[in-house]
Design a protein around this motif. Structure first.
Motif, PDB file in Angstrom:
ATOM      1  N   SER A 115      -2.661  10.769  -6.124  1.00  0.00           N
ATOM      2  CA  SER A 115      -2.834   9.318  -6.028  1.00  0.00           C
ATOM      3  C   SER A 115      -3.221   8.720  -7.373  1.00  0.00           C
ATOM      4  O   SER A 115      -2.753   7.638  -7.740  1.00  0.00           O
ATOM      5  N   CYS A 116      -4.045   9.420  -8.138  1.00  0.00           N
ATOM      6  CA  CYS A 116      -4.423   8.946  -9.466  1.00  0.00           C
ATOM      7  C   CYS A 116      -3.222   8.937 -10.410  1.00  0.00           C
ATOM      8  O   CYS A 116      -2.999   7.974 -11.140  1.00  0.00           O
ATOM      9  N   ALA A 117      -2.436   9.996 -10.383  1.00  0.00           N
ATOM     10  CA  ALA A 117      -1.241  10.060 -11.235  1.00  0.00           C
ATOM     11  C   ALA A 117      -0.239   8.975 -10.846  1.00  0.00           C
ATOM     12  O   ALA A 117       0.388   8.358 -11.712  1.00  0.00           O
ATOM     13  N   THR A 118      -0.107   8.718  -9.554  1.00  0.00           N
ATOM     14  CA  THR A 118       0.811   7.678  -9.081  1.00  0.00           C
ATOM     15  C   THR A 118       0.335   6.305  -9.531  1.00  0.00           C
ATOM     16  O   THR A 118       1.134   5.479 -10.002  1.00  0.00           O
ATOM     17  N   ALA A 119      -0.955   6.025  -9.393  1.00  0.00           N
ATOM     18  CA  ALA A 119      -1.495   4.735  -9.828  1.00  0.00           C
ATOM     19  C   ALA A 119      -1.295   4.531 -11.322  1.00  0.00           C
ATOM     20  O   ALA A 119      -0.931   3.438 -11.771  1.00  0.00           O
ATOM     21  N   PHE A 173       0.826  -1.207   0.000  1.00  0.00           N
ATOM     22  CA  PHE A 173       0.000   0.000   0.000  1.00  0.00           C
ATOM     23  C   PHE A 173       0.858   1.255   0.000  1.00  0.00           C
ATOM     24  O   PHE A 173       1.923   1.281   0.600  1.00  0.00           O
ATOM     25  N   VAL A 174       0.348   2.278  -0.670  1.00  0.00           N
ATOM     26  CA  VAL A 174       0.918   3.624  -0.586  1.00  0.00           C
ATOM     27  C   VAL A 174      -0.242   4.523  -0.176  1.00  0.00           C
ATOM     28  O   VAL A 174      -1.290   4.531  -0.831  1.00  0.00           O
ATOM     29  N   PHE A 175      -0.086   5.236   0.925  1.00  0.00           N
ATOM     30  CA  PHE A 175      -1.153   6.102   1.432  1.00  0.00           C
ATOM     31  C   PHE A 175      -0.831   7.563   1.141  1.00  0.00           C
ATOM     32  O   PHE A 175       0.314   7.984   1.226  1.00  0.00           O
ATOM     33  N   PHE A 176      -1.872   8.322   0.800  1.00  0.00           N
ATOM     34  CA  PHE A 176      -1.752   9.752   0.582  1.00  0.00           C
ATOM     35  C   PHE A 176      -2.638  10.431   1.613  1.00  0.00           C
ATOM     36  O   PHE A 176      -3.805  10.084   1.757  1.00  0.00           O
ATOM     37  N   SER A 177      -2.079  11.376   2.338  1.00  0.00           N
ATOM     38  CA  SER A 177      -2.867  12.055   3.361  1.00  0.00           C
ATOM     39  C   SER A 177      -2.588  13.548   3.334  1.00  0.00           C
ATOM     40  O   SER A 177      -1.603  13.996   2.763  1.00  0.00           O
ATOM     41  N   GLY A 178      -3.477  14.293   3.935  1.00  0.00           N
ATOM     42  CA  GLY A 178      -3.304  15.732   4.011  1.00  0.00           C
ATOM     43  C   GLY A 178      -4.649  16.405   4.202  1.00  0.00           C
ATOM     44  O   GLY A 178      -5.696  15.764   4.191  1.00  0.00           O
TER      45      GLY A 178
END
Length: 53
Positions: free
Chosen positions: A39-43, A24-29
């Motif tokens: 997150s979409c660009a990373t996926a 998993f890679v989590f994005f928070s803020g």
């Protein structure tokens, strides 16, 4: 006076899986900072580079 040295980490080093165990890679803020966009660009990047997404 001692000078502090900053070490920059590239975005690729942060999100690219470092082993087969990375699940998993989590994005928070806070709201409105671009979590969904990043997150979409990373996926998309991970999928384009043959990582399972």
């Amino acid at each position: 006076m001692a000078q502090s040295q900053s070490t920059a980490t590239s975005a690729r080093e942060v999100v690219e899986p470092s082993s087969d165990e990375t699940e998993f890679v989590f994005f928070s803020g806070k709201g409105g900072v671009g979590k969904s966009t990043v997150s979409c660009a990373t996926a998309t990047w991970l999928a384009d580079n043959d990582y399972e997404t």
